[in-house]
Scaffold this active site. Structure first.
Site, PDB file in Angstrom:
ATOM      1  N   LYS A  57      44.570  42.617  40.969  1.00  0.00           N
ATOM      2  CA  LYS A  57      44.409  42.058  42.317  1.00  0.00           C
ATOM      3  C   LYS A  57      43.787  43.154  43.166  1.00  0.00           C
ATOM      4  CE  LYS A  57      48.219  41.031  44.682  1.00  0.00           C
ATOM      5  NZ  LYS A  57      49.388  40.348  45.243  1.00  0.00           N
ATOM      6  N   HIS A  93      37.217  50.879  38.847  1.00  0.00           N
ATOM      7  CA  HIS A  93      38.476  51.593  39.078  1.00  0.00           C
ATOM      8  C   HIS A  93      39.658  50.944  38.339  1.00  0.00           C
ATOM      9  CE1 HIS A  93      36.053  53.572  41.932  1.00  0.00           C
ATOM     10  NE2 HIS A  93      36.344  52.875  43.013  1.00  0.00           N
TER      11      HIS A  93
END
Ligand SMILES: NC(=O)C1=CN([C@@H]2O[C@H](COP(=O)(O)OP(=O)(O)OC[C@H]3O[C@@H](n4cnc5c(N)ncnc54)[C@H](OP(=O)(O)O)[C@@H]3O)[C@@H](O)[C@H]2O)C=CC1
Ligand SMILES: O=C1O[C@H](COP(=O)(O)O)[C@@H](O)[C@H](O)[C@H]1O
Length: 607
Positions: free
Chosen positions: A444, A351
């Site tokens: 992150k 993703h």
């Protein structure tokens, strides 16, 4: 290219022998400059609500092909009449477009063909949560072909009625048309069936084939789409059985394959090799549902249709780019799957890396699937393999808040108690090309954090010789521009700028130029799976992953994943519901970066 939603597509005859097509595409673009000479049927009006129009560039032939159905609505004055089918079903058009180069215009009139969609793994979580609701939403919006059937397939014993009852509980209607919603749900459920079978038994798929044929009536071309919503270890069995025993004889057969596509470069290449024993690359639709998210798709529009952004889109003006993902819940219910993969494989390698590729790629030759995917592969191949010292891993531990005890990752019964699988990771990546040399791309991703959010943050450089630096105090970082593309929730694009506070003094304010989607657009944003399913039905590959893209993506992460496993790197524990390990801040500091999602946002950043 742009494919219009069926009921939005119209093509109206202007003057014989020219055809003028005008409409709004599904992607919202208007197409109008398409004029063509119809050799056989000089004036045509496509008022058939299930008619779909697509056009794509095709050089150097000077023809348009139009696939004409026997019962296409044709008229000079807009009234419906029936046209006899020509032997080849093809109408030829000559291009007259000035601006668009040579285009092929194809009308895939769904009245001529059927589509059977088989959801393999229909008893599972993803099928219930996402796939059936997305199919219903497409039906509700009039975007599915006129003749379609949906089959659920899994080992669980279930009747068609039971499947319908389960599916029904997950369906919701878009608010504005709720009046006839119950009826529409009933119509949709009437098209849903269930067939129980094993994933590796060819006879079971032969039975499925018979069941599909019973629905594919009327002598139409029968196309088949399979959605593999099953664990990866049964992908190849299903592909083998389905392609041998349940493929379409006359139409196309496509397979949507869910992630994970392997665990590393080798296993992914092996999976691709195995799938290609039975399927061509054109038949494989590797899904990454983040590519179907509205704001991810919008990245290219933002970059390439606004003059102001592209000139700034390089190391010259951009200090760092942050691609952030957080969830405020743990692996609840999916610990068994997750422990074998971890957050880097689950979120980052696919993703977030896909977002990065779209963000950083060079402008493609066109918006065609292959042109875009070529650019994505190029930028991915320019990336440095990730090093252990550029990564921080974490795992959530239990935490009590407000009298409620939130479980730690290893409290999950399906997770080994000594698991070191990361549920959080932060990484610094680099693209070694002329545009991005030296710019840190920080990622992150974490589960069980304090909020659910996905966003891209672009931090720009300091203003050289800033005349106002005294007004900012010591912290010049706070005063730099930041562009935020918030993928979810509350989709938004905003740009942090500095502005003078009105009044007699010279006080500066950090403020947002703000595009909040909910304020600007009343239309509900479709779920990513809707867009991707429709694209797969229409054969649009732009938002699916090509095999060389996948190889390039795994090449970046595989050395790191191996190092983490070989060295058994222990994750830093962080409390459920917190902001994650403090190690992430040290990593960012190493590259003189401050995470944009920490600290205060200007007041008007929120939806
Ligand atoms: N759930 C999610 O949010 C997401 C899932 N995915 C991917 O989508 C796919 C489906 O996900 P999900 O629905 O959650 O998966 P599930 O674990 O719910 O599995 C789907 C179905 O597959 C069958 N199945 C489960 N385990 C096995 C096994 N070991 N061997 C054979 N069949 C099995 C079961 O059906 P039965 O026993 O009836 O045959 C089950 O209902 C997976 O590849 C997953 O990684 C991707 C993104 C998000
Ligand atoms: O692919 C996956 O995505 C979901 C997050 O998807 P979102 O659309 O809800 O943001 C994640 O929860 C899951 O672990 C992962 O496999």
């Amino acid at each position: 290219m742009a494919l219009p939603c069926s009921n939005a597509a119209t093509a109206t005859a202007t003057s014989d022998p020219f055809l003028y097509a005008k409409g709004i595409t599904r992607k919202g673009a208007e197409f109008g400059s398409l004029a063509a000479a119809a050799v056989r049927f000089p004036s045509v009006r496509f008022s058939n609500p299930s008619c779909r129009v697509s056009f794509r560039r095709r050089m150097p032939e000077r023809t348009f092909a139009l696939f004409a159905p026997s019962d296409m609505v044709v008229s000079e004055d807009g009234l419906a009449t029936t046209v006899a089918k020509d032997s080849s079903n093809i109408l030829k058009f000559y291009k007259i477009t000035q601006n668009e180069g040579i285009n092929e215009m194809a009308i895939d009139v769904s009245r001529e063909s059927t589509v059977s969609i088989t959801v393999v793994g229909a008893s599972g979580d993803l099928a219930k949560k996402k796939i059936f609701p997305a199919l219903f939403a497409l039906y509700y919006e009039g975007c599915l072909p006129k003749h379609f059937t949906i089959y659920g397939y899994a080992r669980s014993k279930m009747t068609t009625e039971q499947l319908r009852t389960t599916v029904c509980q997950t369906l919701t209607c878009r608010i504005d048309q709720s009046e006839s919603c119950g009826e529409i749900i009933e119509e949709f459920l009437d098209r849903c069936f269930y067939h129980s079978g094993h994933y590796n038994v060819e006879e079971d798929f032969a039975e499925l084939d018979k069941a599909l044929q019973q629905q594919e009536v009327g002598g139409r071309v029968a196309n088949r789409l399979f959605y593999l919503s099953i664990p990866p270890d049964v992908f190849v069995d299903v592909v083998r059985c389905a392609s041998k025993c349940a493929s379409s004889l006359k139409g196309w057969m496509r397979m949507i394959v869910e992630k994970p596509f392997g665990r590393d470069l080798e296993s992914s290449a092996e999976l691709t090799r195995d799938l290609k024993q039975y399927l061509s690359e054109e038949q494989i639709f590797r899904i990454d549902h983040y590519l179907g998210k509205e704001l991810v798709e919008d990245l290219s529009v933002l970059r390439f249709s606004n003059l102001i952004f592209e000139p700034l889109w390089s190391r010259q003006y951009i200090r760092n780019v942050q691609i952030l993902f957080s969830e405020d819940f743990g692996t609840e219910g999916r610990g068994g799957y997750f422990d074998n993969y971890g957050i880097i494989r689950d979120i980052m390698q696919n993703h977030l890396l896909q977002i990065l590729a779209l963000f950083a790629m060079e402008p493609p030759v066109s918006m065609n699937a292959e042109d875009i995917r070529n650019e994505k592969v190029k930028v991915l191949r320019s990336m440095r393999p990730l090093q252990l010292e550029d990564v921080v891993v974490g795992q959530y531990k239990s935490h009590v808040k407000g009298g409620i005890k939130y479980p730690g990752y290893t409290d999950d019964k399906t997770v080994p108690s000594n698991s070191i699988t990361p549920t959080f990771a932060a990484a610094a990546l680099f693209i070694d090309n002329a545009r991005w040399d030296g710019v840190p791309f920080l990622m992150k991703a974490g589960k069980a954090l304090h909020n659910r959010r996905a966003e891209v943050r672009v931090q720009f450089r300091h203003v050289p010789g800033n005349l106002f630096k005294r007004s900012f105090g010591m912290d010049l970082d706070q005063a730099t521009n930041e562009l935020v593309i918030r993928v979810q929730p509350d989709e938004a694009i905003y740009l942090k700028i500095n502005n003078k506070v009105p009044g007699l003094g010279m006080r500066l304010d950090h403020i947002n130029l703000n595009l909040l989607y909910a304020d600007r657009y009343s239309r509900e944003i479709p779920d990513a799976y809707e867009r991707l399913l429709l694209d797969a039905i229409e054969g649009e590959r732009r938002l699916f992953i090509r095999s060389d893209e996948l190889d390039a993506a795994w090449s970046i992460f595989t050395p790191l994943l191996k190092a983490l496993e070989v060295r058994r790197v222990a994750p830093e524990l962080y409390p459920y519901g917190s902001r994650g390990p403090t190690g992430a801040h040290y990593l960012a500091a190493k590259y003189h970066v401050r995470w944009g999602d920490v600290g205060s946002e200007p007041q008007n950043a929120q939806a």
